[in-house]
Design a protein around this motif. Structure first.
Motif, PDB file in Angstrom:
ATOM      1  N   ARG A 131     108.521  51.253  26.111  1.00  4.77           N
ATOM      2  CA  ARG A 131     108.983  51.714  27.415  1.00  4.77           C
ATOM      3  C   ARG A 131     108.087  51.169  28.517  1.00  4.77           C
ATOM      4  N   TRP A 132     108.654  51.091  29.726  1.00  6.05           N
ATOM      5  CA  TRP A 132     107.869  50.649  30.880  1.00  6.05           C
ATOM      6  C   TRP A 132     108.448  51.252  32.154  1.00  6.05           C
ATOM      7  N   SER A 133     107.628  51.298  33.181  1.00  2.45           N
ATOM      8  CA  SER A 133     108.051  51.791  34.498  1.00  2.45           C
ATOM      9  C   SER A 133     107.345  50.979  35.573  1.00  2.45           C
ATOM     10  N   ALA A 134     107.953  50.934  36.747  1.00  2.00           N
ATOM     11  CA  ALA A 134     107.324  50.307  37.907  1.00  2.00           C
ATOM     12  C   ALA A 134     107.833  51.014  39.154  1.00  2.00           C
ATOM     13  N   GLY A 135     106.906  51.336  40.052  1.00  2.00           N
ATOM     14  CA  GLY A 135     107.291  52.027  41.278  1.00  2.00           C
ATOM     15  C   GLY A 135     106.344  51.695  42.417  1.00  2.00           C
ATOM     16  N   LEU A 136     106.707  52.121  43.598  1.00  2.00           N
ATOM     17  CA  LEU A 136     105.940  51.841  44.812  1.00  2.00           C
ATOM     18  C   LEU A 136     105.414  53.140  45.402  1.00  2.00           C
ATOM     19  N   LEU A 137     104.175  53.091  45.873  1.00  3.00           N
ATOM     20  CA  LEU A 137     103.557  54.262  46.488  1.00  3.00           C
ATOM     21  C   LEU A 137     102.662  53.821  47.638  1.00  3.00           C
ATOM     22  N   ARG A 138     102.829  54.459  48.791  1.00  2.00           N
ATOM     23  CA  ARG A 138     101.910  54.286  49.905  1.00  2.00           C
ATOM     24  C   ARG A 138     100.692  55.167  49.621  1.00  2.00           C
ATOM     25  N   ILE A 139      99.524  54.566  49.490  1.00  2.00           N
ATOM     26  CA  ILE A 139      98.345  55.303  49.065  1.00  2.00           C
ATOM     27  C   ILE A 139      97.794  56.176  50.197  1.00  2.00           C
ATOM     28  N   GLU A 140      97.681  57.468  49.908  1.00  2.00           N
ATOM     29  CA  GLU A 140      97.029  58.412  50.809  1.00  2.00           C
ATOM     30  C   GLU A 140      95.927  59.115  50.021  1.00  2.00           C
ATOM     31  N   ARG A 141      94.784  59.232  50.633  1.00  2.00           N
ATOM     32  CA  ARG A 141      93.614  59.784  49.933  1.00  2.00           C
ATOM     33  C   ARG A 141      93.893  61.178  49.373  1.00  2.00           C
ATOM     34  N   ARG A 142      94.677  61.986  50.073  1.00  2.00           N
ATOM     35  CA  ARG A 142      94.916  63.355  49.636  1.00  2.00           C
ATOM     36  C   ARG A 142      95.765  63.428  48.363  1.00  2.00           C
ATOM     37  N   TRP A 143      96.378  62.320  47.987  1.00  2.00           N
ATOM     38  CA  TRP A 143      97.178  62.301  46.771  1.00  2.00           C
ATOM     39  C   TRP A 143      96.391  61.817  45.545  1.00  2.00           C
ATOM     40  N   LEU A 144      95.104  61.522  45.747  1.00  2.00           N
ATOM     41  CA  LEU A 144      94.311  60.898  44.685  1.00  2.00           C
ATOM     42  C   LEU A 144      93.248  61.843  44.148  1.00  2.00           C
ATOM     43  N   ASN A 145      92.947  61.665  42.851  1.00  2.00           N
ATOM     44  CA  ASN A 145      91.798  62.329  42.262  1.00  2.00           C
ATOM     45  C   ASN A 145      90.526  61.677  42.765  1.00  2.00           C
ATOM     46  N   GLY A 146      89.435  62.416  42.838  1.00  2.00           N
ATOM     47  CA  GLY A 146      88.157  61.874  43.305  1.00  2.00           C
ATOM     48  C   GLY A 146      87.653  60.763  42.417  1.00  2.00           C
ATOM     49  N   GLY A 147      87.090  59.730  43.035  1.00  2.00           N
ATOM     50  CA  GLY A 147      86.561  58.607  42.277  1.00  2.00           C
ATOM     51  C   GLY A 147      85.229  58.953  41.644  1.00  2.00           C
ATOM     52  N   THR A 148      85.242  59.195  40.337  1.00  2.00           N
ATOM     53  CA  THR A 148      84.013  59.561  39.635  1.00  2.00           C
ATOM     54  C   THR A 148      83.511  58.440  38.749  1.00  2.00           C
ATOM     55  N   ASN A 149      84.258  57.326  38.678  1.00  2.00           N
ATOM     56  CA  ASN A 149      83.801  56.225  37.840  1.00  2.00           C
ATOM     57  C   ASN A 149      82.839  55.338  38.620  1.00  2.00           C
ATOM     58  N   ARG A 150      82.265  54.381  37.938  1.00  2.00           N
ATOM     59  CA  ARG A 150      81.224  53.532  38.511  1.00  2.00           C
ATOM     60  C   ARG A 150      81.733  52.725  39.688  1.00  2.00           C
ATOM     61  N   ASP A 151      83.020  52.328  39.653  1.00  2.00           N
ATOM     62  CA  ASP A 151      83.584  51.499  40.717  1.00  2.00           C
ATOM     63  C   ASP A 151      84.188  52.329  41.845  1.00  2.00           C
ATOM     64  N   MET A 152      84.061  53.669  41.768  1.00  2.00           N
ATOM     65  CA  MET A 152      84.615  54.555  42.793  1.00  2.00           C
ATOM     66  C   MET A 152      86.127  54.351  42.960  1.00  2.00           C
ATOM     67  N   LYS A 153      86.812  54.111  41.844  1.00  2.00           N
ATOM     68  CA  LYS A 153      88.262  53.992  41.895  1.00  2.00           C
ATOM     69  C   LYS A 153      88.893  55.354  41.625  1.00  2.00           C
ATOM     70  N   PHE A 154      90.134  55.524  42.097  1.00  2.00           N
ATOM     71  CA  PHE A 154      90.808  56.803  42.054  1.00  2.00           C
ATOM     72  C   PHE A 154      92.063  56.707  41.189  1.00  2.00           C
ATOM     73  N   THR A 155      92.594  57.846  40.807  1.00  2.00           N
ATOM     74  CA  THR A 155      93.888  57.909  40.128  1.00  2.00           C
ATOM     75  C   THR A 155      94.811  58.831  40.923  1.00  2.00           C
ATOM     76  N   VAL A 156      96.118  58.665  40.724  1.00  2.00           N
ATOM     77  CA  VAL A 156      97.096  59.488  41.423  1.00  2.00           C
ATOM     78  C   VAL A 156      97.160  60.862  40.750  1.00  2.00           C
ATOM     79  N   LYS A 157      97.005  61.915  41.533  1.00  2.00           N
ATOM     80  CA  LYS A 157      97.102  63.264  40.989  1.00  2.00           C
ATOM     81  C   LYS A 157      98.479  63.477  40.363  1.00  2.00           C
ATOM     82  N   ALA A 158      98.485  64.153  39.219  1.00  2.00           N
ATOM     83  CA  ALA A 158      99.740  64.353  38.495  1.00  2.00           C
ATOM     84  C   ALA A 158     100.795  65.021  39.370  1.00  2.00           C
TER      85      ALA A 158
END
Length: 327
Positions: A131-158
């Motif tokens: 299976r696969w999926s592809a979608g578009l999202l305008r990134i807003e900080r309030r929709w992201l989990n806090g960046g806790t990894n070394r590169d300070m990257k974020f993930t989209v909150k469920a």
């Protein structure tokens, strides 16, 4: 795994003009997602590199190879769709900067801080689920989990994944046939004692009938540079291919073979794919089965108990004589 994400905004509903512009551009160029799916299939096969390594399972990739997957998806999509280079992000699509993020685990896209305010093309593909999926999202900080990894990257909150405007959701990824075979059949095909690629490819098409088999699977079985030579149907006047005496035909992706596949009532091979069948001459007891006219006779897909007939010579690329019959 079933995806329980509620549907995101759909075409004509989203109030982001740039997002809709990119959405419409992609849907116009790939309305059924076939090109996208092919890129993802080929990229996974590229990482597995079965021709050189014999690998067919994502789990056998090195950590560095898995990390490189996102970059390869980004590059291969750009080549396929000829996206321009972005100013600040990966792509420039219809004058809009778009970043591309791939994850093999749904929802684990790693979003860099600099993507905030920009569009992201979020891509997921899972070889185990096909299976696969592809979608578009305008990134807003309030929709992201806090960046806790070394590169300070974020993930989209469920709870905010429903903000994604899906191009294709939970679509079918062309199957990695070797991965999904039962272990005994896979071992019979890939057994180390079979040192010649020809023997492994014969066993592949002897064992798997009525399924679309991608070139990546054939490359992995052959483990030779000229893997197509292990499949190619002998043309008229040449030696008879080894599987024809067993009644097995191998249909490729050009029109005459696709016509035969349709007439036989099975799956139709698409670009870079093959479908094998054991066939027998049509007999009175085969009334009701789809029939294909091949080389002047009518043939049906063999069922258990049917006799073994030497398979017919398949049409050349310029010929197309297959017709569908239900008699």
């Amino acid at each position: 795994m079933t995806l329980f994400e509620p549907p995101g905004p759909v075409s004509g509903v989203c109030d982001d003009p740039e997002l809709m512009l990119v959405h419409q551009y992609l849907m116009k160029r790939d309305p059924d997602g076939a090109r996208f799916a092919r890129v993802l299939r080929d990229t996974i096969d590229q990482l597995l590199n079965g021709e050189a390594t014999g690998r067919y399972d994502w789990a056998t990739l090195f950590k560095t190879e898995k990390t490189h997957a996102g970059t390869l998806v980004e590059i291969n999509l750009q080549r396929e769709f000829e996206f321009g280079d972005g100013v600040d992000m990966d792509y420039r699509i219809e004058g809009v900067d778009v970043d591309c993020k791939y994850s093999q685990k749904f929802g684990s896209w790693m979003i860099p801080p600099e993507a905030e305010g920009h569009l992201c093309l979020l891509v997921w593909a899972d070889d185990y689920q096909s299976r696969w999926s592809a979608g578009l999202l305008r990134i807003e900080r309030r929709w992201l989990n806090g960046g806790t990894n070394r590169d300070m990257k974020f993930t989209v909150k469920a709870e905010h994944r429903n903000k994604i405007t899906w191009l294709w959701k939970d679509a079918i990824l062309p199957e990695n046939v070797l991965l999904h075979l039962d272990p005994a059949t896979r071992e019979r095909i890939l057994i180390p004692g079979k040192k010649k690629g020809q023997a492994r490819v014969r066993e592949l098409f002897r064992s798997i009938h009525g399924k679309r088999i991608g070139r990546g699977v054939v490359r992995t079985a052959a483990q030779q540079l000229d893997y197509m030579a292990r499949v190619r149907e002998g043309s008229k006047g040449r030696a008879r291919p080894a599987l024809r005496p067993e009644g097995i035909i191998i249909l490729g992706d050009y029109q005459p073979h696709q016509a035969v596949a349709r007439a036989l009532g099975g799956p139709v091979p698409e670009e870079g794919e093959f479908v094998a069948h054991r066939v027998v001459r049509a007999r009175p007891e085969h009334t009701g089965r789809p029939q294909a006219e091949i080389d002047g006779e009518f043939w049906v897909v063999a069922q258990p108990g049917d006799p073994v007939d030497t398979a017919p010579q398949l049409p050349e690329a310029q010929e197309s004589r297959a017709k569908t019959y239900n008699v």
